[in-house]
Motif scaffolding. Structure first.
Motif, PDB file in Angstrom:
ATOM      1  N   LEU A 115       0.822  -1.211   0.000  1.00  0.00           N
ATOM      2  CA  LEU A 115       0.000   0.000   0.000  1.00  0.00           C
ATOM      3  C   LEU A 115       0.857   1.263   0.000  1.00  0.00           C
ATOM      4  O   LEU A 115       0.691   2.143  -0.839  1.00  0.00           O
ATOM      5  N   ASN A 116       1.785   1.350   0.957  1.00  0.00           N
ATOM      6  CA  ASN A 116       2.558   2.577   1.125  1.00  0.00           C
ATOM      7  C   ASN A 116       3.522   2.840  -0.019  1.00  0.00           C
ATOM      8  O   ASN A 116       3.833   3.994  -0.315  1.00  0.00           O
ATOM      9  N   VAL A 117       4.015   1.771  -0.649  1.00  0.00           N
ATOM     10  CA  VAL A 117       5.030   1.910  -1.688  1.00  0.00           C
ATOM     11  C   VAL A 117       4.510   1.512  -3.072  1.00  0.00           C
ATOM     12  O   VAL A 117       4.516   2.307  -4.006  1.00  0.00           O
ATOM     13  N   ARG A 118       4.058   0.274  -3.184  1.00  0.00           N
ATOM     14  CA  ARG A 118       3.690  -0.224  -4.512  1.00  0.00           C
ATOM     15  C   ARG A 118       2.501   0.535  -5.109  1.00  0.00           C
ATOM     16  O   ARG A 118       2.556   0.978  -6.263  1.00  0.00           O
ATOM     17  N   ALA A 119       1.432   0.679  -4.342  1.00  0.00           N
ATOM     18  CA  ALA A 119       0.245   1.363  -4.876  1.00  0.00           C
ATOM     19  C   ALA A 119       0.557   2.822  -5.183  1.00  0.00           C
ATOM     20  O   ALA A 119       0.151   3.347  -6.225  1.00  0.00           O
ATOM     21  N   LEU A 120       1.272   3.494  -4.287  1.00  0.00           N
ATOM     22  CA  LEU A 120       1.643   4.889  -4.523  1.00  0.00           C
ATOM     23  C   LEU A 120       2.478   5.022  -5.794  1.00  0.00           C
ATOM     24  O   LEU A 120       2.253   5.909  -6.618  1.00  0.00           O
ATOM     25  N   THR A 121       3.435   4.109  -5.968  1.00  0.00           N
ATOM     26  CA  THR A 121       4.278   4.151  -7.159  1.00  0.00           C
ATOM     27  C   THR A 121       3.465   3.853  -8.416  1.00  0.00           C
ATOM     28  O   THR A 121       3.602   4.532  -9.438  1.00  0.00           O
ATOM     29  N   ASP A 122       2.622   2.851  -8.343  1.00  0.00           N
ATOM     30  CA  ASP A 122       1.795   2.454  -9.482  1.00  0.00           C
ATOM     31  C   ASP A 122       0.927   3.618  -9.943  1.00  0.00           C
ATOM     32  O   ASP A 122       0.914   3.972 -11.133  1.00  0.00           O
ATOM     33  N   LEU A 123       0.204   4.238  -9.019  1.00  0.00           N
ATOM     34  CA  LEU A 123      -0.693   5.323  -9.406  1.00  0.00           C
ATOM     35  C   LEU A 123       0.084   6.535  -9.918  1.00  0.00           C
ATOM     36  O   LEU A 123      -0.330   7.205 -10.865  1.00  0.00           O
ATOM     37  N   THR A 124       1.214   6.813  -9.300  1.00  0.00           N
ATOM     38  CA  THR A 124       2.052   7.917  -9.784  1.00  0.00           C
ATOM     39  C   THR A 124       2.488   7.676 -11.220  1.00  0.00           C
ATOM     40  O   THR A 124       2.378   8.561 -12.081  1.00  0.00           O
ATOM     41  N   LEU A 125       2.971   6.464 -11.507  1.00  0.00           N
ATOM     42  CA  LEU A 125       3.467   6.160 -12.846  1.00  0.00           C
ATOM     43  C   LEU A 125       2.347   6.047 -13.873  1.00  0.00           C
ATOM     44  O   LEU A 125       2.570   6.280 -15.066  1.00  0.00           O
ATOM     45  N   ARG A 126       1.142   5.710 -13.427  1.00  0.00           N
ATOM     46  CA  ARG A 126      -0.004   5.645 -14.349  1.00  0.00           C
ATOM     47  C   ARG A 126      -0.433   7.030 -14.815  1.00  0.00           C
ATOM     48  O   ARG A 126      -0.752   7.235 -15.986  1.00  0.00           O
ATOM     49  N   PHE A 127      -0.481   7.978 -13.887  1.00  0.00           N
ATOM     50  CA  PHE A 127      -1.081   9.270 -14.203  1.00  0.00           C
ATOM     51  C   PHE A 127      -0.064  10.351 -14.565  1.00  0.00           C
ATOM     52  O   PHE A 127      -0.418  11.336 -15.211  1.00  0.00           O
ATOM     53  N   LEU A 128       1.174  10.180 -14.164  1.00  0.00           N
ATOM     54  CA  LEU A 128       2.179  11.202 -14.439  1.00  0.00           C
ATOM     55  C   LEU A 128       2.411  11.437 -15.935  1.00  0.00           C
ATOM     56  O   LEU A 128       2.486  12.603 -16.360  1.00  0.00           O
ATOM     57  N   PRO A 129       2.518  10.398 -16.773  1.00  0.00           N
ATOM     58  CA  PRO A 129       2.739  10.663 -18.203  1.00  0.00           C
ATOM     59  C   PRO A 129       1.658  11.528 -18.841  1.00  0.00           C
ATOM     60  O   PRO A 129       1.955  12.415 -19.644  1.00  0.00           O
ATOM     61  N   GLY A 130       0.401  11.278 -18.477  1.00  0.00           N
ATOM     62  CA  GLY A 130      -0.690  12.089 -19.021  1.00  0.00           C
ATOM     63  C   GLY A 130      -0.610  13.529 -18.563  1.00  0.00           C
ATOM     64  O   GLY A 130      -0.913  14.459 -19.322  1.00  0.00           O
ATOM     65  N   MET A 131      -0.207  13.746 -17.315  1.00  0.00           N
ATOM     66  CA  MET A 131      -0.050  15.107 -16.803  1.00  0.00           C
ATOM     67  C   MET A 131       1.058  15.828 -17.561  1.00  0.00           C
ATOM     68  O   MET A 131       0.915  17.001 -17.932  1.00  0.00           O
ATOM     69  N   ILE A 132       2.166  15.130 -17.791  1.00  0.00           N
ATOM     70  CA  ILE A 132       3.283  15.734 -18.519  1.00  0.00           C
ATOM     71  C   ILE A 132       2.859  16.063 -19.948  1.00  0.00           C
ATOM     72  O   ILE A 132       3.200  17.131 -20.480  1.00  0.00           O
ATOM     73  N   ALA A 133       2.099  15.164 -20.557  1.00  0.00           N
ATOM     74  CA  ALA A 133       1.638  15.395 -21.931  1.00  0.00           C
ATOM     75  C   ALA A 133       0.765  16.647 -22.012  1.00  0.00           C
ATOM     76  O   ALA A 133       0.822  17.394 -22.999  1.00  0.00           O
ATOM     77  N   LYS A 134      -0.052  16.885 -20.966  1.00  0.00           N
ATOM     78  CA  LYS A 134      -0.924  18.071 -20.938  1.00  0.00           C
ATOM     79  C   LYS A 134      -0.191  19.317 -20.445  1.00  0.00           C
ATOM     80  O   LYS A 134      -0.663  20.431 -20.645  1.00  0.00           O
ATOM     81  N   GLY A 135       0.927  19.094 -19.783  1.00  0.00           N
ATOM     82  CA  GLY A 135       1.677  20.217 -19.235  1.00  0.00           C
ATOM     83  C   GLY A 135       1.013  20.865 -18.048  1.00  0.00           C
ATOM     84  O   GLY A 135       1.192  22.065 -17.803  1.00  0.00           O
ATOM     85  N   SER A 136       0.253  20.083 -17.282  1.00  0.00           N
ATOM     86  CA  SER A 136      -0.446  20.645 -16.127  1.00  0.00           C
ATOM     87  C   SER A 136      -0.750  19.549 -15.123  1.00  0.00           C
ATOM     88  O   SER A 136      -0.636  18.356 -15.408  1.00  0.00           O
ATOM     89  N   GLY A 137      -1.169  19.998 -13.929  1.00  0.00           N
ATOM     90  CA  GLY A 137      -1.544  19.052 -12.890  1.00  0.00           C
ATOM     91  C   GLY A 137      -0.375  18.715 -11.992  1.00  0.00           C
ATOM     92  O   GLY A 137       0.638  19.411 -11.951  1.00  0.00           O
ATOM     93  N   GLY A 138      -0.516  17.615 -11.269  1.00  0.00           N
ATOM     94  CA  GLY A 138       0.568  17.229 -10.384  1.00  0.00           C
ATOM     95  C   GLY A 138       0.147  16.199  -9.359  1.00  0.00           C
ATOM     96  O   GLY A 138      -0.994  15.724  -9.353  1.00  0.00           O
ATOM     97  N   ILE A 139       1.095  15.867  -8.496  1.00  0.00           N
ATOM     98  CA  ILE A 139       0.901  14.786  -7.527  1.00  0.00           C
ATOM     99  C   ILE A 139       1.439  15.212  -6.169  1.00  0.00           C
ATOM    100  O   ILE A 139       2.548  15.738  -6.063  1.00  0.00           O
ATOM    101  N   ILE A 140       0.635  14.985  -5.152  1.00  0.00           N
ATOM    102  CA  ILE A 140       1.080  15.119  -3.773  1.00  0.00           C
ATOM    103  C   ILE A 140       1.214  13.712  -3.206  1.00  0.00           C
ATOM    104  O   ILE A 140       0.223  12.973  -3.140  1.00  0.00           O
ATOM    105  N   ASN A 141       2.423  13.331  -2.832  1.00  0.00           N
ATOM    106  CA  ASN A 141       2.643  12.049  -2.179  1.00  0.00           C
ATOM    107  C   ASN A 141       2.803  12.282  -0.684  1.00  0.00           C
ATOM    108  O   ASN A 141       3.690  13.042  -0.253  1.00  0.00           O
ATOM    109  N   VAL A 142       1.940  11.663   0.103  1.00  0.00           N
ATOM    110  CA  VAL A 142       1.967  11.871   1.552  1.00  0.00           C
ATOM    111  C   VAL A 142       2.937  10.883   2.182  1.00  0.00           C
ATOM    112  O   VAL A 142       2.712   9.676   2.177  1.00  0.00           O
ATOM    113  N   ALA A 143       4.017  11.422   2.700  1.00  0.00           N
ATOM    114  CA  ALA A 143       5.012  10.616   3.397  1.00  0.00           C
ATOM    115  C   ALA A 143       4.875  10.874   4.891  1.00  0.00           C
ATOM    116  O   ALA A 143       3.781  10.781   5.442  1.00  0.00           O
ATOM    117  N   SER A 144       5.956  11.262   5.543  1.00  0.00           N
ATOM    118  CA  SER A 144       5.947  11.488   6.981  1.00  0.00           C
ATOM    119  C   SER A 144       7.325  12.005   7.371  1.00  0.00           C
ATOM    120  O   SER A 144       8.307  11.775   6.653  1.00  0.00           O
TER     121      SER A 144
END
Length: 267
Positions: A115-144
């Motif tokens: 959950l803390n690593v794999r899912a966070l990484t998976d979702l980041t890598l799924r959505f980041l390319p589309g954000m870069i393609a649009k040139g907008s948006g972003g991701i907040i990863n909650v650590a500690s």
């Protein structure tokens, strides 16, 4: 952040309470449509009901345990079926366990990594390319603040948050100039359901400093994200502790942290 729409859609994981729920209110107050994801259906419906009663924004909910195998695929399929595209992702889902690693459930600790690593990484890598393609948006990863140091008696949890910190820092550098923002939110003690699930005392017993509320943490994280900040550590004392411990010799801090986490365990 170069957003093409004044109201980009925000996807929040772990949105059924705590910091995730607070993020829902912070984003909705600015007019953002929401996609809320969590494993507890009743609590998700509660959060949705409160949000739509206060703010005129659409709120979609998806009941899903992201720590289960194939959950991220399931989420992606559900989003596609509903024609929902997140412009901003807040990876908030996660949990911790307190105790000696050799004595805690191996299965539970591996699920924590999922959950803390794999899912966070998976979702980041799924959505980041589309954000870069649009040139907008972003991701907040909650650590500690736990990500700044090793954590005897919470060894796996601290290690997962160190991964989140390192991963997000690297992506921040990789995406510079793309119009996409990567922010690492690293709160200290917060009064949420996290302590109960982890087997810890409540946050107020962990520090003489009054912990930040979930709302204060979400507000700080959201403000930092909008300002394009790489790392947000809410609270001056949390900042001092995180960076001081990060730079201290480990032979010195390990016994201190071991004692502190031992004292934090609920009896």
């Amino acid at each position: 952040m170069g957003e093409q729409s004044p109201f980009p859609t925000v996807l929040i994981t772990g949105a059924s309470g705590g910091i995730g729920e607070a993020f829902a209110h912070v984003a909705a107050a600015e007019g953002h449509p929401l996609i809320l994801v969590a494993r507890t259906e009743a609590e998700l419906h509660r959060v949705r009901g409160v949000v739509i009663a206060r703010y005129a924004v659409p709120v979609s909910i998806i009941v899903l345990d992201l720590g289960k195998p194939g959950a991220c695929d399931e989420l992606a399929n559900e989003l596609e079926a509903r024609k929902l595209v997140p412009d901003i992702l807040i990876n908030n889902a996660g949990f911790g366990l307190i105790g000696k690693a050799a004595e805690l459930s191996r299965a539970d600790q591996l699920q924590m990594i999922d959950l803390n690593v794999r899912a966070l990484t998976d979702l980041t890598l799924r959505f980041l390319p589309g954000m870069i393609a649009k040139g907008s948006g972003g991701i907040i990863n909650v650590a500690s603040t736990a990500g700044f140091m090793p954590g005897p008696n919470m060894a796996v949890y601290f290690a997962t948050k160190a991964y989140v910190l390192s991963f997000t820092d690297a992506l921040y550098e990789e995406t510079k100039g793309s119009g996409v923002t990567l922010t690492n939110l690293s709160p200290g003690p917060v009064e949420t359901g996290f302590q109960r699930r982890a087997g810890m005392k409540q946050a107020r017993s962990l520090s003489r400093v009054v912990p930040k509320t979930a709302m204060a943490v979400a507000q700080a994280g959201w403000a930092g994200f909008k300002a394009g900040e790489r790392v947000v550590v809410p609270g001056t004392m949390n900042k001092l502790a995180a960076y001081a411990l990060r730079g201290a010799p480990r032979r010195v801090i390990l016994p201190v942290l071991k004692r502190a986490m031992g004292m934090a365990k609920a009896r």
